[in-house]
Write a protein that holds these residues in place. Sequence first.
Motif, PDB file in Angstrom:
ATOM      1  N   PRO A 121      34.788  58.947 -58.607  1.00 22.91           N
ATOM      2  CA  PRO A 121      33.732  58.808 -57.590  1.00 22.91           C
ATOM      3  C   PRO A 121      34.316  58.490 -56.221  1.00 22.91           C
ATOM      4  CG  PRO A 121      33.822  56.858 -58.990  1.00 22.91           C
ATOM      5  CD  PRO A 121      34.782  57.841 -59.586  1.00 22.91           C
ATOM      6  N   VAL A 122      33.582  58.908 -55.184  1.00 22.17           N
ATOM      7  CA  VAL A 122      34.022  58.702 -53.803  1.00 22.17           C
ATOM      8  C   VAL A 122      32.925  57.970 -53.039  1.00 22.17           C
ATOM      9  CG1 VAL A 122      34.784  59.803 -51.663  1.00 22.17           C
ATOM     10  CG2 VAL A 122      35.423  60.805 -53.877  1.00 22.17           C
ATOM     11  N   LEU A 123      33.256  56.801 -52.506  1.00 24.92           N
ATOM     12  CA  LEU A 123      32.313  56.032 -51.700  1.00 24.92           C
ATOM     13  C   LEU A 123      32.354  56.533 -50.260  1.00 24.92           C
ATOM     14  CD1 LEU A 123      32.817  54.230 -54.226  1.00 24.92           C
ATOM     15  CD2 LEU A 123      32.512  52.246 -52.742  1.00 24.92           C
ATOM     16  N   VAL A 124      31.181  56.667 -49.664  1.00 24.33           N
ATOM     17  CA  VAL A 124      31.037  57.068 -48.269  1.00 24.33           C
ATOM     18  C   VAL A 124      29.774  56.391 -47.756  1.00 24.33           C
ATOM     19  CG1 VAL A 124      29.728  59.152 -48.863  1.00 24.33           C
ATOM     20  CG2 VAL A 124      30.967  59.058 -46.700  1.00 24.33           C
ATOM     21  N   SER A 125      29.721  56.072 -46.472  1.00 27.61           N
ATOM     22  CA  SER A 125      28.516  55.422 -45.964  1.00 27.61           C
ATOM     23  C   SER A 125      27.327  56.380 -46.032  1.00 27.61           C
ATOM     24  CB  SER A 125      28.728  54.947 -44.524  1.00 27.61           C
ATOM     25  OG  SER A 125      28.659  56.029 -43.618  1.00 27.61           O
ATOM     26  N   GLU A 126      26.130  55.830 -46.180  1.00 23.00           N
ATOM     27  CA  GLU A 126      24.929  56.663 -46.228  1.00 23.00           C
ATOM     28  C   GLU A 126      24.781  57.510 -44.970  1.00 23.00           C
ATOM     29  OE1 GLU A 126      21.623  54.055 -46.915  1.00 23.00           O
ATOM     30  OE2 GLU A 126      21.657  54.434 -49.087  1.00 23.00           O
ATOM     31  N   ALA A 127      25.062  56.914 -43.812  1.00 25.93           N
ATOM     32  CA  ALA A 127      24.913  57.642 -42.549  1.00 25.93           C
ATOM     33  C   ALA A 127      25.880  58.818 -42.475  1.00 25.93           C
ATOM     34  CB  ALA A 127      25.131  56.702 -41.371  1.00 25.93           C
ATOM     35  N   GLU A 128      27.095  58.631 -42.981  1.00 26.95           N
ATOM     36  CA  GLU A 128      28.074  59.715 -42.954  1.00 26.95           C
ATOM     37  C   GLU A 128      27.713  60.787 -43.982  1.00 26.95           C
ATOM     38  OE1 GLU A 128      31.812  60.990 -41.074  1.00 26.95           O
ATOM     39  OE2 GLU A 128      30.206  59.591 -40.602  1.00 26.95           O
ATOM     40  N   HIS A 129      27.272  60.358 -45.154  1.00 26.34           N
ATOM     41  CA  HIS A 129      26.885  61.298 -46.197  1.00 26.34           C
ATOM     42  C   HIS A 129      25.747  62.196 -45.735  1.00 26.34           C
ATOM     43  CE1 HIS A 129      24.944  62.500 -50.077  1.00 26.34           C
ATOM     44  NE2 HIS A 129      26.199  62.721 -50.399  1.00 26.34           N
ATOM     45  N   ALA A 130      24.846  61.656 -44.926  1.00 27.09           N
ATOM     46  CA  ALA A 130      23.706  62.436 -44.432  1.00 27.09           C
ATOM     47  C   ALA A 130      24.146  63.607 -43.563  1.00 27.09           C
ATOM     48  CB  ALA A 130      22.755  61.529 -43.648  1.00 27.09           C
ATOM     49  N   LEU A 131      25.335  63.522 -42.973  1.00 31.89           N
ATOM     50  CA  LEU A 131      25.825  64.620 -42.138  1.00 31.89           C
ATOM     51  C   LEU A 131      26.075  65.884 -42.946  1.00 31.89           C
ATOM     52  CD1 LEU A 131      28.415  62.705 -39.897  1.00 31.89           C
ATOM     53  CD2 LEU A 131      26.100  63.420 -39.275  1.00 31.89           C
ATOM     54  N   LEU A 132      26.346  65.721 -44.245  1.00 35.38           N
ATOM     55  CA  LEU A 132      26.671  66.877 -45.083  1.00 35.38           C
ATOM     56  C   LEU A 132      25.534  67.884 -45.148  1.00 35.38           C
ATOM     57  CD1 LEU A 132      28.522  65.255 -48.116  1.00 35.38           C
ATOM     58  CD2 LEU A 132      29.501  66.803 -46.414  1.00 35.38           C
ATOM     59  N   THR A 133      24.327  67.379 -45.191  1.00 31.64           N
ATOM     60  CA  THR A 133      23.167  68.260 -45.316  1.00 31.64           C
ATOM     61  C   THR A 133      22.273  68.220 -44.078  1.00 31.64           C
ATOM     62  OG1 THR A 133      22.010  66.493 -46.500  1.00 31.64           O
ATOM     63  CG2 THR A 133      23.139  68.149 -47.838  1.00 31.64           C
ATOM     64  N   GLY A 134      22.761  67.591 -43.022  1.00 34.19           N
ATOM     65  CA  GLY A 134      21.999  67.532 -41.784  1.00 34.19           C
ATOM     66  C   GLY A 134      22.183  68.797 -40.959  1.00 34.19           C
ATOM     67  N   ARG A 135      21.632  68.784 -39.780  1.00 38.32           N
ATOM     68  CA  ARG A 135      21.733  69.932 -38.882  1.00 38.32           C
ATOM     69  C   ARG A 135      23.113  69.964 -38.231  1.00 38.32           C
ATOM     70  NH1 ARG A 135      16.868  70.225 -34.741  1.00 38.32           N
ATOM     71  NH2 ARG A 135      18.068  72.108 -34.238  1.00 38.32           N
ATOM     72  N   SER A 136      23.732  71.135 -38.245  1.00 38.49           N
ATOM     73  CA  SER A 136      24.985  71.392 -37.528  1.00 38.49           C
ATOM     74  C   SER A 136      26.087  70.378 -37.854  1.00 38.49           C
ATOM     75  CB  SER A 136      24.728  71.400 -36.020  1.00 38.49           C
ATOM     76  OG  SER A 136      23.731  72.330 -35.679  1.00 38.49           O
ATOM     77  N   PRO A 137      26.485  70.243 -39.120  1.00 36.66           N
ATOM     78  CA  PRO A 137      27.567  69.292 -39.432  1.00 36.66           C
ATOM     79  C   PRO A 137      28.854  69.602 -38.673  1.00 36.66           C
ATOM     80  CG  PRO A 137      27.092  70.741 -41.297  1.00 36.66           C
ATOM     81  CD  PRO A 137      25.995  70.937 -40.321  1.00 36.66           C
ATOM     82  N   HIS A 138      29.113  70.907 -38.374  1.00 32.96           N
ATOM     83  CA  HIS A 138      30.323  71.252 -37.627  1.00 32.96           C
ATOM     84  C   HIS A 138      30.373  70.558 -36.280  1.00 32.96           C
ATOM     85  CE1 HIS A 138      31.230  75.288 -39.871  1.00 32.96           C
ATOM     86  NE2 HIS A 138      31.456  74.216 -40.610  1.00 32.96           N
TER      87      HIS A 138
END
Length: 285
Positions: A139-156
Motif C-alpha cells: 500500500p501507498v499512503l498519500v494525502s487526500e488532497a494530493e490523491h484528488a489530483l489523480l481524477t481531478g481536472r487537468s492533473p498535468h
Amino acid sequence: MTSGGVGRVTVLSIGEVRLRPHNIAGSGTPMLWWTFTSRRWTEPLPVNVVLIEHDQGWVLWDTGQAPESADAPRTYFPRGFVGAVYARQVDSTLTPGQGLGEQLELAGVPLERLALAAVSHLHYDHAGNVGELAAAGIPVLVSEAEHALLTGRSPHMHGVLAEHLLAAGVRWRPVSFAPSDDPALTDFDGAYDIFGDGALTLLPTPGHTTGSMSLLVRRGGGRDPLLLVGDATYDPSLIDRGVVPDVGDRKRQRETLRRVVALRDRLPGLRVIAGHDPRAAESAA
C-alpha cells in the motif's frame, strides 16, 4: 510519545536530475517566463528516497523516478505544451544499478519486505515507481488532497502524470489529517500517526503541490529526529531565509517553512531531509 520503534534510516539515490535554478531558489519570477528563457542548469542532484526500519515493518518514503522518465522521455512525458515545460525544467538520468528494486536489494531490504510506502507528492520523481510497489501488493499512503489530483481536472497542469499512476493499479491509502494533542505539532493543520506510537508521523506541508506532506521520524535513543520534506525545500540551508522555489504556491510554501522552523524550535536537533539534497544521506546518518 515515541516508543523508540525506529531503527535504521537509509537514504538511497534513484538517479539524478538537473533543474533550473529557479526550481530551487525563486525570486517571484513567473514560472513560464523562466522556464522558457533560462539557459542555466544546476549541477546534477540526487533523487532521494528514504528507507526506514520500524518495529512493525520497513517503510519507504517516496519511490524515485521511473527508468522510462530517463530512458524514453519522449514517450513518458506528455506531448505538446506541457511536455515542452517538462523538457525545459528537468533533465533526468538513471544509470544501471540505480533502479528502486536494485537499490533496495543493495540496502538488504528487498521490495517485498516493505510494509508500506508513503509519497510526499505525486510528481514523477517522487511517485514514479509506485507501479513496482503495486506489483508486490504494497500500500501507498498519500494525502487526500494530493490523491484528488489523480481524477481531478487537468492533473498535468499540477505536474501529475495521472495516466501512469492510474494504470499502475496502486493500493492507494489516502491520508486524512486530524488534530493532534502532541505539543510539538501545534503549528500544523493536523497529523497522521502511521503506527500509533508517535515514531512516524505524517504532516501536511502544502505549497509545492496542493497536497504535499512531510514525514516526522522520531528515532529515540538520543538520536536526532528527522523531518523528510520532499520538495518543501530543495536546500535546507534556505529555510531560515524563507527562500522558496518559483514552482507552486509561494505564499503557502513560505507558511510551510515557517511551520518547519517552529517544529525545529520545539524539537531540538531536528534535521531536515530534502528530496534532492546531496547532503541528505549524511544528515540522516
